[in-house]
Design a protein around this motif. Structure first.
Motif, PDB file in Angstrom:
ATOM      1  N   LYS A   1      26.903  54.841   9.891  1.00 35.92           N
ATOM      2  CA  LYS A   1      26.303  55.928  10.297  1.00 35.92           C
ATOM      3  C   LYS A   1      26.812  57.350  10.345  1.00 35.92           C
ATOM      4  O   LYS A   1      28.035  57.635  10.799  1.00 35.92           O
TER       5      LYS A   1
ATOM      6  N   VAL B   1      27.560  61.050  11.482  1.00 33.91           N
ATOM      7  CA  VAL B   1      27.355  61.501  12.931  1.00 33.91           C
ATOM      8  C   VAL B   1      27.791  63.092  13.285  1.00 33.91           C
ATOM      9  O   VAL B   1      28.292  63.785  12.568  1.00 33.91           O
TER      10      VAL B   1
ATOM     11  N   LEU C   1      22.843  51.076  16.645  1.00 29.24           N
ATOM     12  CA  LEU C   1      23.806  51.434  15.384  1.00 29.24           C
ATOM     13  C   LEU C   1      23.447  50.227  14.546  1.00 29.24           C
ATOM     14  O   LEU C   1      23.644  50.536  13.298  1.00 29.24           O
TER      15      LEU C   1
ATOM     16  N   VAL D   1      23.308  59.755  13.711  1.00 34.37           N
ATOM     17  CA  VAL D   1      23.322  59.767  15.270  1.00 34.37           C
ATOM     18  C   VAL D   1      24.164  61.064  16.018  1.00 34.37           C
ATOM     19  O   VAL D   1      25.204  61.451  15.529  1.00 34.37           O
TER      20      VAL D   1
ATOM     21  N   CYS E   1      30.083  54.344  15.755  1.00 32.15           N
ATOM     22  CA  CYS E   1      28.866  54.925  14.805  1.00 32.15           C
ATOM     23  C   CYS E   1      29.607  54.669  13.206  1.00 32.15           C
ATOM     24  O   CYS E   1      28.855  54.071  12.424  1.00 32.15           O
TER      25      CYS E   1
END
Length: 322
Positions: free
Chosen positions: A87, A89, A58, A66, A82
């Motif tokens: 990120k 998700v 990550l 992700v 995450c």
């Protein structure tokens, strides 16, 4: 788009096979708790990078989306990780263990301006739109009820038996009949009644759920982790009925009149695995700067989790740390 998979298990492998067949998605990274496992996964599915820890993966600045593919008992922890790393998700179903966790994650994603969506694949598939169109055509008239079931012989698996892993049929299988009913009948539920058979470890092995809606419609739902069921969804109207073959991954839709004569049939488009549609939805939402996918908005994910919380309360099923 550079995509990563958090968790190198079977469900992660299914997504990896999907990515391999998509033109605009790069199989960029896989993260596992053990580097050797991540490396083997990366080699098998031709990922660019393998990481021996989720945090390390990550931290890669090139990673864009992700897919969280760990057991649902760990989704809260891993989705939060995450989001903390900035990120977007896509989280496998069941989204979390309970609604409280779901609310917290959705609020966190919005505060960080990140996309977060639940990978309940039936919400994204083209056959969902086809079913909507068949229903809206009134070919079976006024609908009064539906039934849906899902069962696989998976009760022997540790993840299905262990309360600490949020085991039981409901979160793993029952979520599909519930979502099927929600896609057809909506969210105006007036009454919920249910029963379940529990295992020695006090998770549900078999359950039966009846939902009555404000407009008088009724949905009867069933999931079972001890047997293979026919996986059918049946929708009944005063002019006929609709059969959805396999509510877990629609294999076709058939329409019958009141004489049980087949009057229409719809084939499922060719697909890679069926997972590609949720990935495409994420890419589209990310491109538009949206924080949720319209196919499965946050409020619907939370509502489904609230319903499953209430069902477990009826059965006396509680997971550790709740």
């Amino acid at each position: 788009m550079k995509m990563g998979i958090l968790g190198a298990g079977n469900i992660g492998g299914a997504m990896a096979r999907t990515i391999a067949g998509m033109d605009k998605v790069e199989a960029y990274a896989v993260g596992a708790r053990d580097y050797a496992r991540a490396e083997a996964f990366a080699g098998q599915y031709h990922f660019t990078k393998a990481f021996g820890s989720y945090e390390e993966m990550l931290s890669d600045p090139e990673l864009e989306l992700v897919y969280v593919a760990t057991p649902h008992s760990h989704h809260y922890e891993h989705v939060k990780l995450c989001l903390e790393h900035g990120k977007h998700v896509l989280c496998e179903k069941a989204f979390t263990v309970n609604a409280k966790q779901a609310v917290e994650l959705c609020e966190m994603a919005k505060s960080k301006n990140l996309l977060l969506t639940e990978a309940i694949w039936t919400r994204y598939m083209p056959m969902r739109k086809t079913l909507d169109e068949v229903i809206e055509s009134k070919v079976i008239g006024e609908i009064t009820s539906l039934t849906a079931n899902l069962g696989y012989v998976v009760g022997h698996l540790p993840r299905m038996q262990e309360p600490a892993l949020a085991g039981g049929a409901l979160l793993d299988l029952g979520v599909y009949p519930i979502n099927f009913a929600s896609m057809v009948f909506g969210d105006k539920i007036k009454e919920v009644s249910s029963t379940a058979v529990l295992t020695e470890s006090k998770v549900d092995a078999v359950n039966s759920i009846t939902l009555i809606y404000e407009d008088g419609k009724m949905a009867q739902l069933h999931s079972n982790m001890m047997v293979a069921t026919d996986r059918r969804g049946m929708i009944y109207g005063d002019k006929g009925y609709i059969e959805v073959q396999n509510i877990n991954n629609c294999e076709g839709i058939r329409v019958f009149d009141t004489s049980h004569k087949l009057i229409a049939e719809y084939e499922t488009p060719k697909q890679i695995t069926g997972y590609e549609y949720e990935v495409e939805a994420c890419m589209d939402a990310m491109g538009k700067g949206e924080l949720e996918c319209p196919q499965m908005p946050h409020k619907e994910t939370i509502r489904i989790m609230e319903l499953m919380d209430s069902l477990r309360a009826q059965w006396g099923v509680k997971y550790p740390n709740e």
